[in-house]
Design a protein around this motif. Structure first.
Motif, PDB file in Angstrom:
ATOM      1  N   PRO A 257      28.027  32.427  22.400  1.00 40.15           N
ATOM      2  CA  PRO A 257      28.376  31.924  23.738  1.00 40.15           C
ATOM      3  C   PRO A 257      28.635  33.048  24.740  1.00 40.15           C
ATOM      4  CG  PRO A 257      30.221  31.653  22.233  1.00 40.15           C
ATOM      5  CD  PRO A 257      29.047  32.078  21.401  1.00 40.15           C
ATOM      6  N   LYS A 258      29.113  34.200  24.239  1.00 39.74           N
ATOM      7  CA  LYS A 258      29.290  35.392  25.065  1.00 39.74           C
ATOM      8  C   LYS A 258      28.418  36.496  24.509  1.00 39.74           C
ATOM      9  CE  LYS A 258      34.155  34.390  26.125  1.00 39.74           C
ATOM     10  NZ  LYS A 258      35.542  34.923  26.031  1.00 39.74           N
ATOM     11  N   ARG A 259      27.653  37.162  25.371  1.00 41.29           N
ATOM     12  CA  ARG A 259      26.700  38.143  24.863  1.00 41.29           C
ATOM     13  C   ARG A 259      27.078  39.585  25.180  1.00 41.29           C
ATOM     14  NH1 ARG A 259      22.995  34.236  26.642  1.00 41.29           N
ATOM     15  NH2 ARG A 259      22.311  35.501  28.405  1.00 41.29           N
ATOM     16  N   GLU A 260      28.318  39.808  25.596  1.00 41.42           N
ATOM     17  CA  GLU A 260      28.712  41.195  25.853  1.00 41.42           C
ATOM     18  C   GLU A 260      28.711  42.007  24.567  1.00 41.42           C
ATOM     19  OE1 GLU A 260      32.320  43.941  27.735  1.00 41.42           O
ATOM     20  OE2 GLU A 260      32.655  41.809  27.331  1.00 41.42           O
ATOM     21  N   ALA A 261      29.160  41.409  23.459  1.00 42.92           N
ATOM     22  CA  ALA A 261      29.217  42.141  22.190  1.00 42.92           C
ATOM     23  C   ALA A 261      27.842  42.626  21.740  1.00 42.92           C
ATOM     24  CB  ALA A 261      29.878  41.280  21.115  1.00 42.92           C
ATOM     25  N   PRO A 262      26.801  41.759  21.690  1.00 42.55           N
ATOM     26  CA  PRO A 262      25.485  42.295  21.319  1.00 42.55           C
ATOM     27  C   PRO A 262      24.936  43.296  22.325  1.00 42.55           C
ATOM     28  CG  PRO A 262      25.352  39.951  21.883  1.00 42.55           C
ATOM     29  CD  PRO A 262      26.794  40.302  21.757  1.00 42.55           C
ATOM     30  N   ARG A 263      25.233  43.123  23.612  1.00 43.88           N
ATOM     31  CA  ARG A 263      24.733  44.082  24.606  1.00 43.88           C
ATOM     32  C   ARG A 263      25.318  45.466  24.386  1.00 43.88           C
ATOM     33  NH1 ARG A 263      25.978  40.191  29.647  1.00 43.88           N
ATOM     34  NH2 ARG A 263      24.263  38.712  29.383  1.00 43.88           N
ATOM     35  N   VAL A 264      26.643  45.534  24.186  1.00 43.56           N
ATOM     36  CA  VAL A 264      27.252  46.849  24.000  1.00 43.56           C
ATOM     37  C   VAL A 264      26.851  47.438  22.648  1.00 43.56           C
ATOM     38  CG1 VAL A 264      29.162  46.346  25.553  1.00 43.56           C
ATOM     39  CG2 VAL A 264      29.422  45.857  23.117  1.00 43.56           C
ATOM     40  N   THR A 265      26.556  46.604  21.675  1.00 39.59           N
ATOM     41  CA  THR A 265      26.071  47.110  20.394  1.00 39.59           C
ATOM     42  C   THR A 265      24.682  47.702  20.537  1.00 39.59           C
ATOM     43  OG1 THR A 265      27.356  45.412  19.239  1.00 39.59           O
ATOM     44  CG2 THR A 265      25.652  46.527  17.972  1.00 39.59           C
ATOM     45  N   LEU A 266      23.831  47.045  21.301  1.00 41.61           N
ATOM     46  CA  LEU A 266      22.512  47.600  21.588  1.00 41.61           C
ATOM     47  C   LEU A 266      22.635  48.928  22.325  1.00 41.61           C
ATOM     48  CD1 LEU A 266      20.709  44.304  22.668  1.00 41.61           C
ATOM     49  CD2 LEU A 266      20.204  45.654  20.621  1.00 41.61           C
ATOM     50  N   GLU A 267      23.603  49.024  23.227  1.00 43.31           N
ATOM     51  CA  GLU A 267      23.820  50.287  23.943  1.00 43.31           C
ATOM     52  C   GLU A 267      24.301  51.373  22.983  1.00 43.31           C
ATOM     53  OE1 GLU A 267      23.951  53.141  26.847  1.00 43.31           O
ATOM     54  OE2 GLU A 267      22.980  51.162  26.875  1.00 43.31           O
ATOM     55  N   LEU A 268      25.155  51.006  22.028  1.00 48.93           N
ATOM     56  CA  LEU A 268      25.586  51.982  21.018  1.00 48.93           C
ATOM     57  C   LEU A 268      24.386  52.505  20.234  1.00 48.93           C
ATOM     58  CD1 LEU A 268      28.647  51.761  18.673  1.00 48.93           C
ATOM     59  CD2 LEU A 268      26.416  52.322  17.734  1.00 48.93           C
ATOM     60  N   LEU A 269      23.495  51.606  19.835  1.00 53.28           N
ATOM     61  CA  LEU A 269      22.299  52.041  19.100  1.00 53.28           C
ATOM     62  C   LEU A 269      21.419  52.920  19.972  1.00 53.28           C
ATOM     63  CD1 LEU A 269      21.321  48.800  17.152  1.00 53.28           C
ATOM     64  CD2 LEU A 269      22.509  50.827  16.294  1.00 53.28           C
ATOM     65  N   HIS A 270      21.340  52.607  21.259  1.00 49.06           N
ATOM     66  CA  HIS A 270      20.550  53.443  22.156  1.00 49.06           C
ATOM     67  C   HIS A 270      21.094  54.862  22.200  1.00 49.06           C
ATOM     68  CE1 HIS A 270      18.689  55.084  25.714  1.00 49.06           C
ATOM     69  NE2 HIS A 270      19.857  55.144  26.318  1.00 49.06           N
ATOM     70  N   GLN A 271      22.412  55.001  22.303  1.00 55.70           N
ATOM     71  CA  GLN A 271      23.010  56.326  22.450  1.00 55.70           C
ATOM     72  C   GLN A 271      23.106  57.089  21.134  1.00 55.70           C
ATOM     73  OE1 GLN A 271      26.594  56.609  24.814  1.00 55.70           O
ATOM     74  NE2 GLN A 271      26.060  54.818  26.045  1.00 55.70           N
ATOM     75  N   HIS A 272      23.237  56.378  20.011  1.00 57.55           N
ATOM     76  CA  HIS A 272      23.527  57.061  18.739  1.00 57.55           C
ATOM     77  C   HIS A 272      22.557  56.667  17.632  1.00 57.55           C
ATOM     78  CE1 HIS A 272      27.254  58.353  20.616  1.00 57.55           C
ATOM     79  NE2 HIS A 272      27.583  57.091  20.856  1.00 57.55           N
ATOM     80  N   ALA A 273      21.355  56.299  17.992  1.00 58.39           N
ATOM     81  CA  ALA A 273      20.388  55.858  16.978  1.00 58.39           C
ATOM     82  C   ALA A 273      20.145  56.925  15.912  1.00 58.39           C
ATOM     83  CB  ALA A 273      19.073  55.465  17.652  1.00 58.39           C
ATOM     84  N   ALA A 274      20.154  58.189  16.307  1.00 64.69           N
ATOM     85  CA  ALA A 274      19.876  59.261  15.348  1.00 64.69           C
ATOM     86  C   ALA A 274      20.905  59.304  14.220  1.00 64.69           C
ATOM     87  CB  ALA A 274      19.834  60.607  16.067  1.00 64.69           C
ATOM     88  N   LYS A 275      22.135  58.901  14.495  1.00 61.69           N
ATOM     89  CA  LYS A 275      23.174  58.902  13.459  1.00 61.69           C
ATOM     90  C   LYS A 275      22.921  57.818  12.409  1.00 61.69           C
ATOM     91  CE  LYS A 275      26.883  60.672  16.439  1.00 61.69           C
ATOM     92  NZ  LYS A 275      27.280  61.859  15.666  1.00 61.69           N
TER      93      LYS A 275
END
Length: 560
Positions: A257-275
């Protein structure tokens, strides 16, 4: 802004100070209205000395910070304090250098209101102001006036009680932000802070999650992972366990119902995918369709987050293929190349809907652009893993799809121009890896790159930056081997012809560009209103001629 405006600000602040001792409801409303009036007076973009005077009055001895200090324990002024904190935050973000002299007062006031005020809206505004100051002010300015241990203790105690999810969200984010802004000062407590963030992540990815707190823990981890963990704590098991939790959040089938959590998780993967490179390779068959669905979403925020994560995912896989080849990375290569091929086919035959696209979403242009970009990133791996004749066929397929997408698709020109730099850059990467190059292939890439130059005046600032990078990639590829040297001469010749094919800007045209006709509403409507002349292409040539002095070109989210 005139001197009269400064006097008006002083008058408003004086009236605000007189209300501190009042408790009537009408006076409480007046306090908020006075603060809003001050904000409106400061909204001017004037850089005159009078604006600086108004700013000084707003934050001075009788200004908004004074008002917040005097009303720390007066809970009835909650709305007014919230507005005051929001205005100070906005000023801090726009006029950072002018507000650093007040850093100590801002730190003290924001911490006082966070700890003492009972209203969640005031505590959240105080945490947001404190976070903005951490991001804007130099670390030495912050460390001089911040009692770090006391703040961390207060945050952790409040998080443990978890009374108001929205407050906990900002507290978790601030914990991570402290490690990002003050890595040296927080090094001794980094392990403890990681435990706090992970505990909240684990708790709210279980059976009864609170999506607001979950989003806060992910935001905190995004900041934390910039500098930590390190040393003995930087182990694969940590990232494996952490990614297992994050992976659950970005499942698009959950329909949260709220999509802020998946959005910020996608942003985390964008910034730290190499880890998380190993985990991304392990789950590539699940992750790619998920990211594709996010990248084709109806909601623009979902779409943006999905595409940024997709770019990082593909870049990490490409890096692993070249630097750490293994059976796992080879399986990922075979799967993704097959997906790219399918996406290209759906672009050439748009009537065939991609099974990974969201129903009703027109994502053909993105799917083609994604596939072409993927092939470009995998160019080095393709040379290693494919036979020479297969590489030639692959290049021909990518070139045909790029030409069809730009010349024959029914998309708007703006949409096609947005993808054109991707096509040129990817084709240059593949062309560089080919053992033999035939003239039709070279000419096809050359035509697309010259088309990019021809439409250069119509590109926005961000698109121009990508165009610069794409053209530079092609020219570097042309100079890397003698078999491609003809590209350099032909591209320069044709691009100069395009640049010089426009009339020089006359005095009348220059005046017309500045004097917008009345029917246009008196507003500038964009580069389309400006006459195209040779000057329109000078930014491109300036970048190309200065590139020989640059060792690295960086764009938001990517570098070359």
């Amino acid at each position: 802004m005139s001197l009269g405006s400064a006097k008006e600000v002083e008058n408003l602040l004086g009236r605000l100070g007189n209300l501190i001792t009042c408790d009537q409801d009408s006076d409480l409303c007046s306090a908020k209205d006075l603060i809003i009036d001050v904000s409106e007076l400061l909204s001017t973009e004037s850089k005159s000395i009078h604006y600086d005077l108004c700013l000084s009055l707003t934050l001075g001895d009788n200004g908004l910070l004074h008002f917040c200090r005097q009303t720390v324990t007066k809970n009835q002024f909650g709305d007014a304090k919230k507005s005051a904190l929001e205005i100070i935050k906005a000023l801090l973000e726009k006029q950072t250098s002018k507000l650093l002299n007040h850093a100590k007062e801002i730190l003290l006031v924001s911490q006082q209101l966070y700890r003492v005020d009972v209203a969640a809206k005031v505590r959240i505004a105080a945490l947001e102001l404190l976070g903005a100051l951490l991001l804007k002010a130099p670390p030495d300015v912050i460390s001089q006036h911040l009692d770090l241990n006391s703040l961390i203790t207060s945050l952790c105690v409040s998080i443990k009680s978890a009374k108001v999810p929205s407050v906990v969200h900002h507290e978790l984010e601030l914990l991570g932000l402290l490690t990002f802004a003050l890595p040296g000062e927080t090094q001794g407590q980094a392990s403890f802070l990681l435990k706090v963030l992970c505990d909240q992540l684990n708790r709210h990815t279980g059976k009864r999650p609170d999506l607001t707190i979950l989003a806060g823990s992910v935001r905190g981890l995004t900041y934390y992972l910039h500098h930590f963990p390190h040393g003995a704590e930087d182990v694969p098991e940590l990232y494996k366990d952490l990614y297992g939790r994050l992976h659950k959040i970005i499942d698009p089938n959950l329909q949260l119902p709220k999509r802020e959590a998946p959005r910020v998780t996608l942003e985390l993967l964008h910034q730290h995918a190499a880890k998380f490179s190993h985990e991304l390779l392990v789950r590539h068959r699940t992750l790619f369709p998920w990211l594709l669905r996010w990248s084709c979403a109806y909601n623009r925020d979902d779409l943006k987050a999905g595409r940024r994560a997709m770019d990082s995912f593909l870049a990490v896989v490409a890096s692993e293929l070249e630097l750490n080849p293994s059976k796992l990375s080879h399986d990922a290569f075979c799967y993704l190349v097959g997906e790219f091929s399918r996406l290209l086919e759906s672009g050439v035959h748009p009537g065939e809907t991609s099974k990974n696209s969201l129903p009703g979403v027109s994502s053909t242009s993105y799917c083609v652009s994604l596939a072409v970009r993927g092939y470009g990133l995998f160019a080095g791996a393709c040379k290693q893993l494919l036979a020479p004749e297969q590489l030639v066929v692959l290049f021909s397929t990518v070139l045909t799809a790029s030409q069809h997408a730009f010349y024959q698709s029914s998309e708007l020109l703006d949409t096609k121009l947005a993808s054109l730099p991707t096509f040129v850059r990817a084709l240059a990467a593949i062309l560089k890896q080919m053992p033999e190059v035939e003239w039709p292939s070279v000419n096809g890439v050359l035509e697309l790159s010259v088309a990019l130059v021809r439409n250069y005046p119509d590109l926005g600032a961000a698109q121009r930056a990508h165009a610069h990078t794409a053209i530079l990639a092609l020219l570097v590829a042309a100079t890397s081997t003698s078999r491609l040297s003809c590209i350099l001469h032909l591209w320069v010749h044709q691009s100069i012809l395009v640049t010089c094919s426009h009339d020089t800007e006359t005095a009348d045209e220059g005046t017309a560009a500045k004097n917008i006709p009345a029917e246009a509403g008196g507003h500038w409507r964009g580069v389309a209103d400006e006459p195209t002349s040779y000057k329109s292409y000078l930014p491109l040539w300036s970048v190309l001629l200065s590139a020989q002095r640059a060792s690295r070109i960086t764009l938001p989210g990517r570098s070359w």
